[in-house]
Every structure is written in structure tokens, then in C-alpha cells.
Design a protein around this motif. Structure first.
Motif, PDB file in Angstrom:
ATOM      1  N   TRP A  11     -33.828  38.630   1.502  1.00  0.00           N
ATOM      2  CA  TRP A  11     -33.803  38.597   0.044  1.00  0.00           C
ATOM      3  C   TRP A  11     -34.818  37.617  -0.535  1.00  0.00           C
ATOM      4  O   TRP A  11     -35.302  37.808  -1.654  1.00  0.00           O
ATOM      5  N   MET A  12     -35.158  36.585   0.193  1.00  0.00           N
ATOM      6  CA  MET A  12     -36.211  35.683  -0.270  1.00  0.00           C
ATOM      7  C   MET A  12     -37.485  36.464  -0.555  1.00  0.00           C
ATOM      8  O   MET A  12     -38.134  36.299  -1.599  1.00  0.00           O
ATOM      9  N   ASN A  94     -32.846  30.886  -1.631  1.00  0.00           N
ATOM     10  CA  ASN A  94     -32.722  31.512  -0.318  1.00  0.00           C
ATOM     11  C   ASN A  94     -33.530  30.771   0.737  1.00  0.00           C
ATOM     12  O   ASN A  94     -33.090  30.629   1.880  1.00  0.00           O
ATOM     13  N   ALA A  95     -34.724  30.281   0.352  1.00  0.00           N
ATOM     14  CA  ALA A  95     -35.543  29.524   1.306  1.00  0.00           C
ATOM     15  C   ALA A  95     -34.838  28.238   1.720  1.00  0.00           C
ATOM     16  O   ALA A  95     -34.856  27.852   2.898  1.00  0.00           O
ATOM     17  N   ARG A  96     -34.188  27.585   0.776  1.00  0.00           N
ATOM     18  CA  ARG A  96     -33.463  26.350   1.085  1.00  0.00           C
ATOM     19  C   ARG A  96     -32.311  26.636   2.051  1.00  0.00           C
ATOM     20  O   ARG A  96     -32.047  25.854   2.969  1.00  0.00           O
ATOM     21  N   ALA A  97     -31.647  27.797   1.862  1.00  0.00           N
ATOM     22  CA  ALA A  97     -30.517  28.142   2.717  1.00  0.00           C
ATOM     23  C   ALA A  97     -30.932  28.432   4.153  1.00  0.00           C
ATOM     24  O   ALA A  97     -30.111  28.324   5.070  1.00  0.00           O
ATOM     25  N   VAL A  98     -32.211  28.809   4.345  1.00  0.00           N
ATOM     26  CA  VAL A  98     -32.672  29.164   5.694  1.00  0.00           C
ATOM     27  C   VAL A  98     -33.780  28.223   6.167  1.00  0.00           C
ATOM     28  O   VAL A  98     -34.595  28.594   7.010  1.00  0.00           O
ATOM     29  N   ARG A  99     -33.781  26.995   5.678  1.00  0.00           N
ATOM     30  CA  ARG A  99     -34.839  26.049   6.052  1.00  0.00           C
ATOM     31  C   ARG A  99     -34.891  25.805   7.557  1.00  0.00           C
ATOM     32  O   ARG A  99     -35.950  25.481   8.103  1.00  0.00           O
ATOM     33  N   TYR A 158     -39.512  36.661  10.949  1.00  0.00           N
ATOM     34  CA  TYR A 158     -40.704  37.261  10.346  1.00  0.00           C
ATOM     35  C   TYR A 158     -40.445  38.729  10.000  1.00  0.00           C
ATOM     36  O   TYR A 158     -40.803  39.196   8.902  1.00  0.00           O
ATOM     37  N   ASN A 159     -39.815  39.455  10.898  1.00  0.00           N
ATOM     38  CA  ASN A 159     -39.595  40.883  10.672  1.00  0.00           C
ATOM     39  C   ASN A 159     -38.644  41.155   9.520  1.00  0.00           C
ATOM     40  O   ASN A 159     -38.877  42.070   8.719  1.00  0.00           O
ATOM     41  N   PHE A 160     -37.576  40.366   9.395  1.00  0.00           N
ATOM     42  CA  PHE A 160     -36.672  40.560   8.260  1.00  0.00           C
ATOM     43  C   PHE A 160     -37.385  40.277   6.936  1.00  0.00           C
ATOM     44  O   PHE A 160     -37.170  40.975   5.942  1.00  0.00           O
ATOM     45  N   GLY A 161     -38.231  39.243   6.909  1.00  0.00           N
ATOM     46  CA  GLY A 161     -38.990  38.951   5.700  1.00  0.00           C
ATOM     47  C   GLY A 161     -39.926  40.079   5.329  1.00  0.00           C
ATOM     48  O   GLY A 161     -40.029  40.482   4.162  1.00  0.00           O
TER      49      GLY A 161
END
Length: 314
Positions: A11-12, A94-99, A158-161
Motif C-alpha cells: 500500500w505504500m 506505511n513506510a514507518r510501519a515497515v521500517r 521489493y516485489n510487493f512494492g
């Protein structure tokens, strides 16, 4: 890396792509409105909102489609969850949640982009600085994608992004094409007219495709040729064929890593082959609107399958 981390990365990049798409729509609407009379300009701004899917929520707060109201609603309206300011905030959240699963370079790019855009959109945007605001959003989105491409391992993260980016991009391209005859043109009697040609050029500009299309076609503007380019040309990075080819490639990489194919792999293989097995004459014979409606539904089904297969709800 399943569950919440996969969801956050997916979602990011969907939100990042959506923010850039909105900026591109604003840029095109602004260019068209500048060369239009007041009535036509309102129609142009109305079409921007329709393409972005914001007409209903906009009309709850505004009664007219003046440029200043429309672009501030899309850029910075606090009660609009799909405003660019809100979307960039969601990218950062979202980026903070997956840092812990993204690189420091990617996190810094996201955080700096958020700070830049949030500051820029903290005040109402006037016509004089609209161009700067649009350029900043497109530039910051490019910087974030560059940080990802330049620093991330080619793994599941990387693939999910990438899947999130291309699902969102495909949806945007299809919706822009679909709105063409139902919103941009005031009447089907204009099909093939000079207004029709101008509107096809508008679609190319909104997708950053005008120069590439002109280069490949010696500057000739043809409705069927433009639709063919934006739907089936695998060389253009915003075409439907390109986006689904990349989704298929990234899903294949996930299958290799996890050692199994899931329902999403079956869907993308079927939908991608359908694109490869058709041509623009068949699409126009079926009806462009009907084809695009089916594509949008299929694309949404792929996104849902990815979320379900990889347990994004965990």
C-alpha cells in the motif's frame, strides 16, 4: 515476510503511485483550462475530478468547478482521504510501519518527500504556485522510486512494492481511457472532430506519453493508434500491457522465493495472455468502454487475490 509487512509495502507504493497520478491529472487539467473559456474550463476541471473518482465527495463541499477550488481539493483538502497531501501522509505512515524491512535510503526518501510536500501544501495553492506544487509531487515520487530501485534487494519486499505500483498504475491508465468518451467529450457527435483529437492529446499528456507517442508515430494523432499505444504497447511503462507484464514478473519472483504458485498467479497469467491475444481492432469492435470496464474489474481482482494469498490481514 507476510501479513502486516507485505500489506505496508504494497500500500505504500499504491498510495505513492496514486498521488503522482493525481498530480499528472491536475497538470493536464490546468493546461487545458488555461486555453478554454470559463464554461469549458469548468468542464475540464469536472472531468479531472471524475477521472480521480472525487466528484461526489467534492460536491458535498463545493457547488461549482472553479480551478482554485478543484486543485486545492485534490492537493490538500484535509477531509479528502485521496488528496495528495493525505496520500503522501499514508505513504509515510506505511513506510514507518515497515521500517525494519526497507532500507534506510528508502525511508529517508519517503520521510523527506513527506516533509517537503506537507510544507508546500500547508497553505492554499494559488495559480501562481500550482505548477511548482505539481512538479514537486512528481519529483518526490520519482525520488522515492529511485531510492527503492537503487537500494533494495530484489526479494519479496521489493516485489510487493512493485506489484502495488503497477496495480495502481494500470487502474489509473484504464480509468483515464474509460472516462474519455463519457466525460471529456460533451457529445458522441464530436467523435473524429478537432475537439476529439485534442482530448486524445490530453490523455497522452496526463500519462506522460505525448513525446513517446509522437516519436513512434511521426507526430500523427490517431484515436485508434493512441488507444493501441496505451493499452497494448509493452514498451510504454504506463500501458496496460506493460503494467500487467510487470505484475506477472514480480509474482513469478514471489513464487520462486516461496516455492509455490497461488490464485493470484493463475489470474495474472490468464489476464496477461488475454491482452497478448487481442488487438486494437478487436477491442474497438467489442467497445472500448466494455473492454476497459472488464480490465478494471480484472485488475481489482488481481489486487484482492494478492492480498488474500499473502495473508495481508494477518
Amino acid at each position: 515476510m507476510l501479513g502486516r509487512s507485505a500489506n505496508g509495502v504494497f500500500w505504500m507504493f499504491r498510495y505513492l503511485e496514486r498521488a503522482e497520478n493525481c498530480a499528472r491529472l491536475l497538470d493536464t487539467g490546468f493546461r487545458m483550462a488555461l486555453t478554454s473559456d470559463s464554461i469549458t474550463a469548468e468542464q475540464e476541471w469536472s472531468s479531472v475530478l471524475e477521472t480521480a473518482g472525487m466528484t461526489e465527495s467534492y460536491l458535498e463541499k463545493n457547488g461549482t468547478f472553479t480551478g482554485l477550488q478543484v486543485w486545492n481539493y485534490i492537493l490538500r483538502e484535509k477531509d479528502n482521504p485521496n488528496s495528495i497531501r493525505s496520500l503522501i501522509g499514508q505513504v509515510r505512515t506505511n513506510a514507518r510501519a515497515v521500517r525494519n524491512v526497507i532500507t534506510a535510503e528508502l525511508w529517508l526518501a519517503v520521510n523527506e518527500s513527506y516533509l517537503q510536500i506537507n510544507e508546500l501544501l500547508s497553505r492554499p495553492v494559488t495559480q501562481a504556485n500550482l505548477g511548482d506544487a505539481i512538479a514537486a509531487v512528481k519529483r518526490e515520487a520519482t525520488l522515492v522510486r529511485g531510492a527503492m530501485d537503487g537500494s533494495m534487494l530484489r526479494n519479496d519486499i521489493y516485489n510487493f512494492g512493485r506489484i502495488g505500483s503497477f496495480v495502481e498504475r494500470a487502474d489509473n491508465t484504464a480509468r483515464i481511457l474509460d472516462v474519455k468518451y463519457y466525460v471529456l467529450l460533451p457529445s458522441l457527435s464530436y467523435v473524429g472532430s478537432s475537439l476529439d483529437n485534442v482530448q486524445w492529446e490530453t490523455i497522452l499528456r496526463s500519462l506522460g506519453a505525448e513525446r513517446a507517442y509522437r516519436w513512434l508515430n511521426a507526430g500523427q494523432m490517431d484515436a485508434k493508434g493512441i488507444a493501441d499505444f496505451l493499452i497494448l504497447d509493452g514498451r510504454f511503462p504506463r500501458s496496460l500491457a506493460f503494467c500487467h507484464a510487470k505484475i506477472r514478473s514480480n509474482l513469478a519472483s514471489l513464487a520462486l522465493q516461496y516455492g509455490e504458485e497461488l490464485y493470484a498467479h493463475e489470474l495474472i497469467r490468464k489476464f496477461d495472455m488475454r491482452l497478448h491475444d487481442t488487438d486494437i481492432d478487436s477491442i474497438f469492435e467489442q467497445g472500448l468502454h466494455e473492454f476497459l470496464s472488464d480490465f478494471i474489474a480484472d485488475n481489482s481482482e488481481i489486487a484482492h487475490a494478492v492480498e488474500t494469498d499473502y495473508r495481508f490481514a494477518d
